[in-house]
Design an enzyme around this catalytic site. Sequence first.
Site, PDB file in Angstrom:
ATOM      1  N   LYS A  98       0.939  -1.525  -0.019  1.00 40.98           N
ATOM      2  CA  LYS A  98       0.003  -0.212  -0.178  1.00 40.98           C
ATOM      3  C   LYS A  98       0.996   1.166  -0.290  1.00 40.98           C
ATOM      4  O   LYS A  98       0.391   2.525  -0.473  1.00 40.98           O
ATOM      5  CB  LYS A  98      -0.763  -0.325   1.213  1.00 40.98           C
ATOM      6  CG  LYS A  98      -0.720  -0.496   2.674  1.00 40.98           C
ATOM      7  CD  LYS A  98      -0.035  -1.687   2.606  1.00 40.98           C
ATOM      8  CE  LYS A  98       0.333  -2.294   3.823  1.00 40.98           C
ATOM      9  NZ  LYS A  98       0.129  -2.874   5.134  1.00 40.98           N
ATOM     10  N   GLU A 122      -6.038  -6.139  -4.270  1.00 42.89           N
ATOM     11  CA  GLU A 122      -6.927  -5.580  -3.589  1.00 42.89           C
ATOM     12  C   GLU A 122      -6.555  -5.889  -2.251  1.00 42.89           C
ATOM     13  O   GLU A 122      -6.570  -5.601  -1.109  1.00 42.89           O
ATOM     14  CB  GLU A 122      -7.846  -7.337  -4.166  1.00 42.89           C
ATOM     15  CG  GLU A 122      -8.567  -7.200  -3.835  1.00 42.89           C
ATOM     16  CD  GLU A 122      -9.686  -6.751  -3.201  1.00 42.89           C
ATOM     17  OE1 GLU A 122     -10.385  -6.059  -4.351  1.00 42.89           O
ATOM     18  OE2 GLU A 122      -9.950  -5.419  -2.733  1.00 42.89           O
ATOM     19  N   ILE A 129     -11.086  -8.502   3.189  1.00 43.94           N
ATOM     20  CA  ILE A 129     -12.773  -7.630   2.773  1.00 43.94           C
ATOM     21  C   ILE A 129     -12.363  -7.405   0.962  1.00 43.94           C
ATOM     22  O   ILE A 129     -11.253  -5.887   0.288  1.00 43.94           O
ATOM     23  CB  ILE A 129     -12.735  -6.482   3.179  1.00 43.94           C
ATOM     24  CG1 ILE A 129     -12.530  -6.809   4.990  1.00 43.94           C
ATOM     25  CG2 ILE A 129     -13.696  -5.636   3.031  1.00 43.94           C
ATOM     26  CD1 ILE A 129     -13.121  -5.749   5.362  1.00 43.94           C
ATOM     27  N   GLY A 180       2.482 -11.713  12.615  1.00 47.73           N
ATOM     28  CA  GLY A 180       2.142 -11.161  11.485  1.00 47.73           C
ATOM     29  C   GLY A 180       1.388  -9.904  11.420  1.00 47.73           C
ATOM     30  O   GLY A 180       1.575  -9.840   9.491  1.00 47.73           O
ATOM     31  N   GLU A 183       3.445  -4.172  10.109  1.00 45.43           N
ATOM     32  CA  GLU A 183       4.865  -3.395   9.942  1.00 45.43           C
ATOM     33  C   GLU A 183       5.785  -3.927   9.779  1.00 45.43           C
ATOM     34  O   GLU A 183       5.973  -3.632  10.863  1.00 45.43           O
ATOM     35  CB  GLU A 183       4.553  -1.976   9.215  1.00 45.43           C
ATOM     36  CG  GLU A 183       3.403  -2.205   8.645  1.00 45.43           C
ATOM     37  CD  GLU A 183       2.725  -3.048   7.705  1.00 45.43           C
ATOM     38  OE1 GLU A 183       3.477  -2.984   5.979  1.00 45.43           O
ATOM     39  OE2 GLU A 183       1.419  -3.498   7.446  1.00 45.43           O
ATOM     40  N   ASP A 194      -0.169   3.455   7.345  1.00 44.12           N
ATOM     41  CA  ASP A 194      -0.680   2.057   6.951  1.00 44.12           C
ATOM     42  C   ASP A 194      -2.254   2.526   6.708  1.00 44.12           C
ATOM     43  O   ASP A 194      -2.652   2.436   5.575  1.00 44.12           O
ATOM     44  CB  ASP A 194      -0.303   1.183   7.476  1.00 44.12           C
ATOM     45  CG  ASP A 194      -0.964  -0.124   6.920  1.00 44.12           C
ATOM     46  OD1 ASP A 194      -0.286  -0.067   6.310  1.00 44.12           O
ATOM     47  OD2 ASP A 194      -2.384  -0.210   6.928  1.00 44.12           O
ATOM     48  N   LYS A 198      -4.246   3.807   2.710  1.00 43.06           N
ATOM     49  CA  LYS A 198      -5.270   2.732   2.233  1.00 43.06           C
ATOM     50  C   LYS A 198      -6.318   3.236   2.101  1.00 43.06           C
ATOM     51  O   LYS A 198      -6.487   3.345   0.955  1.00 43.06           O
ATOM     52  CB  LYS A 198      -5.379   1.731   3.183  1.00 43.06           C
ATOM     53  CG  LYS A 198      -4.166  -0.332   4.028  1.00 43.06           C
ATOM     54  CD  LYS A 198      -4.984  -0.305   5.231  1.00 43.06           C
ATOM     55  CE  LYS A 198      -4.109  -1.452   4.778  1.00 43.06           C
ATOM     56  NZ  LYS A 198      -3.553  -1.934   6.196  1.00 43.06           N
ATOM     57  N   GLY A 296      -2.849 -10.100   8.306  1.00 41.15           N
ATOM     58  CA  GLY A 296      -2.227 -11.711   8.663  1.00 41.15           C
ATOM     59  C   GLY A 296      -2.567 -12.718   7.110  1.00 41.15           C
ATOM     60  O   GLY A 296      -2.552 -12.217   6.028  1.00 41.15           O
TER      61      GLY A 296
HETATM   62  N1  HSE Z   1      -0.103  -3.740   8.649  1.00 39.99           N
HETATM   63  C1  HSE Z   1      -0.967  -4.533   8.346  1.00 39.99           C
HETATM   64  C2  HSE Z   1      -2.156  -3.916   9.475  1.00 39.99           C
HETATM   65  C3  HSE Z   1      -0.977  -5.661   7.795  1.00 39.99           C
HETATM   66  O1  HSE Z   1      -2.203  -3.869  10.772  1.00 39.99           O
HETATM   67  O2  HSE Z   1      -3.137  -3.637   8.971  1.00 39.99           O
HETATM   68  C4  HSE Z   1      -2.055  -5.228   6.920  1.00 39.99           C
HETATM   69  O3  HSE Z   1      -2.114  -4.113   5.823  1.00 39.99           O
END
Ligand code: HSE
Length: 369
Positions: A98, A122, A129, A180, A183, A194, A198, A296
């Site tokens: 992103k 996506e 989603i 996981g 970031e 982040d 998005k 994830g």
């Molecule tokens: N670090 C991002 C989050 C990963 O926690 O949403 C998914 O884009």
Amino acid sequence: MNRKQLTIGLFGFGCIGKGLYEVLQKTPALKASIKSICVKTKNKQRSLSNQYFTFEKNDILQDDTINTIVELIDDADAAFEIVKTALQKGKAVVTANKKMIAEHFEELLHLQKQYNVPLLYEAACCASIPIIRNLEEYYDNDLLESIEGIVNGSTNYILTKTVEKNISFSLALKEAQQKGFAETNPLLDVGGFDAKYKLQILLAHAFGVITQPQNIFNLGINNLYDFELNYAKEKGYKIKLVAYASKNEEGKIISFVLPKFVTSKDKLFSVDDVFNGVKIQSYFCDNQFFVGKGAGAYPTSSAVLSDISALTYDYRYEYKKLNTQHSLANEEDIFLKIFFCVFPYQLILSLNHFLKILKNTISMKTMAL
Ligand code: HSE
């Protein structure tokens, strides 16, 4: 319909790369196979035989038998170079990056046009989603008025666990990293960056607005303290990091990312843990609500898988709103009212807080009260 056979060159074999490999093993009907995987670290024990791996990006980018690149690395600058070269070589690309998309949106648009190749992403917004495809296809003709949602899984996980399990912010962040979700640089999550990247991508597909990350105001959850969390608990609210965009009276788009008190009447109230939720308000459909895991290995891989599948029948984004709704622009000067509840013992903390936010706000060319 005759589907295309995809031969994939994969960049990155971390949490999502491994997830994708496993997901592809479980979907043998899909006409797609990974030929080679490019990774950075040489001396690392990996779950696949060495023959799959290369450390040289050109082994993949210059291989004419590879027609599809899946880019899943976390370095946005390196990712852009890979994606740019792949598009120039006429290879279709799927990416989940992103930050890279948000920072180079316009150039990526031109590259897709110039070399007549698809770029799908996506997985870059809300992982499982299918929000981009819906904005692009389903809401093609509807008049969207607003889009609001929880678009970052890590911060939602942290906000949920600090309240539910009463654990510290840093422990909750550590858990999000171990699972996981976060970031590599977690400031991107907790600082609301982040979510902003998005939101910027969603603006293009929802409203046909192209803007730069620095034009969207973001405030993360790293400025929250026990005071705010306890206040929310006491009132029966929850705090959620919300990305918001809506049309104002002049037909411009107001957009920002902020932590928000959410009441139990709000659909976002019950979106907890690593889940994301997106509310869409449109003229004809009225209210709609999308929910699903936002981070994830498997939830993200499911979106990458869906893009790979879409490429087998030559799907590409048409950026329909960019071509039809030319009058919409992003409003860069927005007026936010921020209310502070100050108790005597919290005075110093809150003032400090206020000054920090104000400094951040002014530097973002946004007025705050
Ligand atoms: N670090 C991002 C989050 C990963 O926690 O949403 C998914 O884009």
